[in-house]
Design a protein around this motif. Structure first.
Motif, PDB file in Angstrom:
ATOM      1  N   LEU A 210       0.823  -1.206   0.000  1.00 13.23           N
ATOM      2  CA  LEU A 210       0.000   0.000   0.000  1.00 13.23           C
ATOM      3  C   LEU A 210       0.861   1.262   0.000  1.00 13.23           C
ATOM      4  O   LEU A 210       0.557   2.236  -0.700  1.00 13.23           O
ATOM      5  CB  LEU A 210      -0.926  -0.006   1.222  1.00 13.23           C
ATOM      6  N   LEU A 213       2.270   1.709  -3.569  1.00 15.00           N
ATOM      7  CA  LEU A 213       1.277   2.279  -4.484  1.00 15.00           C
ATOM      8  C   LEU A 213       1.069   3.768  -4.204  1.00 15.00           C
ATOM      9  O   LEU A 213       0.981   4.577  -5.139  1.00 15.00           O
ATOM     10  CB  LEU A 213      -0.051   1.525  -4.352  1.00 15.00           C
ATOM     11  N   ALA A 214       1.001   4.119  -2.913  1.00 16.36           N
ATOM     12  CA  ALA A 214       0.769   5.517  -2.546  1.00 16.36           C
ATOM     13  C   ALA A 214       1.945   6.401  -2.953  1.00 16.36           C
ATOM     14  O   ALA A 214       1.759   7.474  -3.547  1.00 16.36           O
ATOM     15  CB  ALA A 214       0.515   5.624  -1.040  1.00 16.36           C
ATOM     16  N   TYR A 217       2.197   6.830  -6.748  1.00 19.05           N
ATOM     17  CA  TYR A 217       1.177   7.683  -7.378  1.00 19.05           C
ATOM     18  C   TYR A 217       1.282   9.134  -6.916  1.00 19.05           C
ATOM     19  O   TYR A 217       1.268  10.053  -7.739  1.00 19.05           O
ATOM     20  CB  TYR A 217      -0.217   7.140  -7.067  1.00 19.05           C
ATOM     21  N   GLY A 234       2.821   4.556 -10.252  1.00 18.70           N
ATOM     22  CA  GLY A 234       2.211   3.879  -9.108  1.00 18.70           C
ATOM     23  C   GLY A 234       2.160   2.374  -9.298  1.00 18.70           C
ATOM     24  O   GLY A 234       2.488   1.600  -8.395  1.00 18.70           O
ATOM     25  N   GLY A 238       4.340  -0.233  -7.272  1.00 26.47           N
ATOM     26  CA  GLY A 238       3.522  -1.064  -6.392  1.00 26.47           C
ATOM     27  C   GLY A 238       3.504  -2.535  -6.743  1.00 26.47           C
ATOM     28  O   GLY A 238       3.035  -3.356  -5.951  1.00 26.47           O
ATOM     29  N   THR A 274      -4.749  -5.645  -4.327  1.00 25.72           N
ATOM     30  CA  THR A 274      -4.554  -4.229  -4.009  1.00 25.72           C
ATOM     31  C   THR A 274      -4.352  -3.401  -5.278  1.00 25.72           C
ATOM     32  O   THR A 274      -4.872  -2.283  -5.387  1.00 25.72           O
ATOM     33  CB  THR A 274      -3.340  -4.049  -3.084  1.00 25.72           C
ATOM     34  N   PHE A 278      -6.658  -0.352  -6.451  1.00 21.07           N
ATOM     35  CA  PHE A 278      -5.989   0.919  -6.737  1.00 21.07           C
ATOM     36  C   PHE A 278      -6.275   1.368  -8.171  1.00 21.07           C
ATOM     37  O   PHE A 278      -6.584   2.538  -8.423  1.00 21.07           O
ATOM     38  CB  PHE A 278      -4.483   0.760  -6.519  1.00 21.07           C
ATOM     39  N   TRP A 281      -9.742   2.727  -8.485  1.00 22.68           N
ATOM     40  CA  TRP A 281      -9.894   4.028  -7.849  1.00 22.68           C
ATOM     41  C   TRP A 281      -9.300   5.146  -8.704  1.00 22.68           C
ATOM     42  O   TRP A 281      -9.954   6.171  -8.944  1.00 22.68           O
ATOM     43  CB  TRP A 281      -9.227   4.005  -6.474  1.00 22.68           C
TER      44      TRP A 281
END
Length: 296
Positions: A210, A213-214, A217, A234, A238, A274, A278, A281
């Motif tokens: 997580l 990915l955060a 991005y 991202g 990730g 995940t 992601f 989203w």
């Protein structure tokens, strides 16, 4: 610690097939893109090479992982992005060309960065008698074996584009199956450790995924890159090449430690879910932006 001759033979072949699939998707222009568009590539590489190992180190300390598992987490953090990132980026409306360039460049740079990160991790987390340094020369041999199929795939695409197109889908399917087998092997080789530590290692691997990915991005977004470029980075950051991490951990000529393969095996399962969430989203934002532009 015993090593099956079948495993010794299977891992290089499986890695070769997976990397052949990567080669079938690459051209020399993907490497040249670094010169034409240096900013997004540089941002992606800084996130991958500097920020993620630091984040993984802090997460590993926070969860208090046993030494071999901690090194396994750092091995995962040092691994380059996986080819699966390209697919997820495409589905999420990311800049797939940037994904391909980052995968290509980072796979080469990892020849230098992986031994450095892993050896520092071995020195920090493990006692001197436990630590077996990851020798640079042996890692170069592994990457020659791994990147050789990439070069073959690129050559096929350049000289025989029809053959490359025909091979692309079957190789992708076979790569997914081989990844599942490799994860199964990693878990079965040290089943007791997996059962004992699965909750805490799973939580650490999920946290790292997580965070990856955060960082991948939001760091590009803060540095004014476009949304598709940020999505691409991202996904690249990730989705690590867990197959390579498992192979290095299990290889009898390298780390030869089944426990170190467990974080990558657990991560290899978690990342599909995940990354999918992601991608759903962030793709909503791309669609909304596109709709706004049309309306305007």
């Amino acid at each position: 610690m015993t090593t099956s001759p079948l495993l010794t033979l299977f891992l290089p072949i499986a890695l070769g097939i997976i990397m052949l699939g990567l080669g079938l998707s690459l051209t020399l222009a993907d490497f040249a893109r670094v010169v034409r568009y240096p900013k997004p590539v540089l941002i992606g590489l800084v996130c991958q090479i500097l920020l993620l190992p630091l984040a993984c180190f802090l997460i590993t300390l926070g969860f208090g992982l046993e030494a071999a598992l901690a090194v396994g987490m750092m091995l995962l953090a040092a691994s380059p992005g996986g080819t699966t990132a390209n697919l997820y980026s495409h589905l999420a409306h990311g800049d797939v060309a940037l994904n391909i360039t980052l995968t290509a460049v980072n796979s080469v740079i990892a020849i230098l960065t992986m031994p450095l990160v892993v050896n520092l991790s071995l020195a920090y987390f493990m006692d001197a008698e436990q630590a077996i340094p990851l020798q640079f020369g042996k890692v170069v041999q592994v990457f020659v074996i791994v990147l050789g199929p990439v070069a073959i795939g690129m050559l096929i695409r350049r000289l025989l584009p029809g053959v490359a197109a025909a091979l692309s889908k079957p190789v992708k399917i076979l790569s997914a199956l081989l990844l599942a087998v490799i994860i199964g092997i990693a878990v079965s080789k040290d089943w007791q450790t997996f059962v004992t530590y699965a909750p805490v290692v799973g939580a650490a691997a999920l946290s790292f995924n997580l965070v990856s990915l955060a960082v991948g991005y939001w760091a590009p977004r803060l540095l004014k890159l476009s949304r598709p470029q940020s999505i691409a980075i991202g996904m690249e950051i990730g989705i690590h090449n867990g197959t390579l991490a498992i192979a290095l951990a299990l290889s009898p000529s390298l780390l030869n430690n089944q426990t170190m393969a467990i974080p990558a095996a657990i991560y290899g399962v978690l990342m599909f879910f995940t990354a999918g969430i992601f991608g759903w989203w962030v793709s909503r934002g791309v669609k909304s932006a596109a709709a706004t532009e049309v309306a305007a």
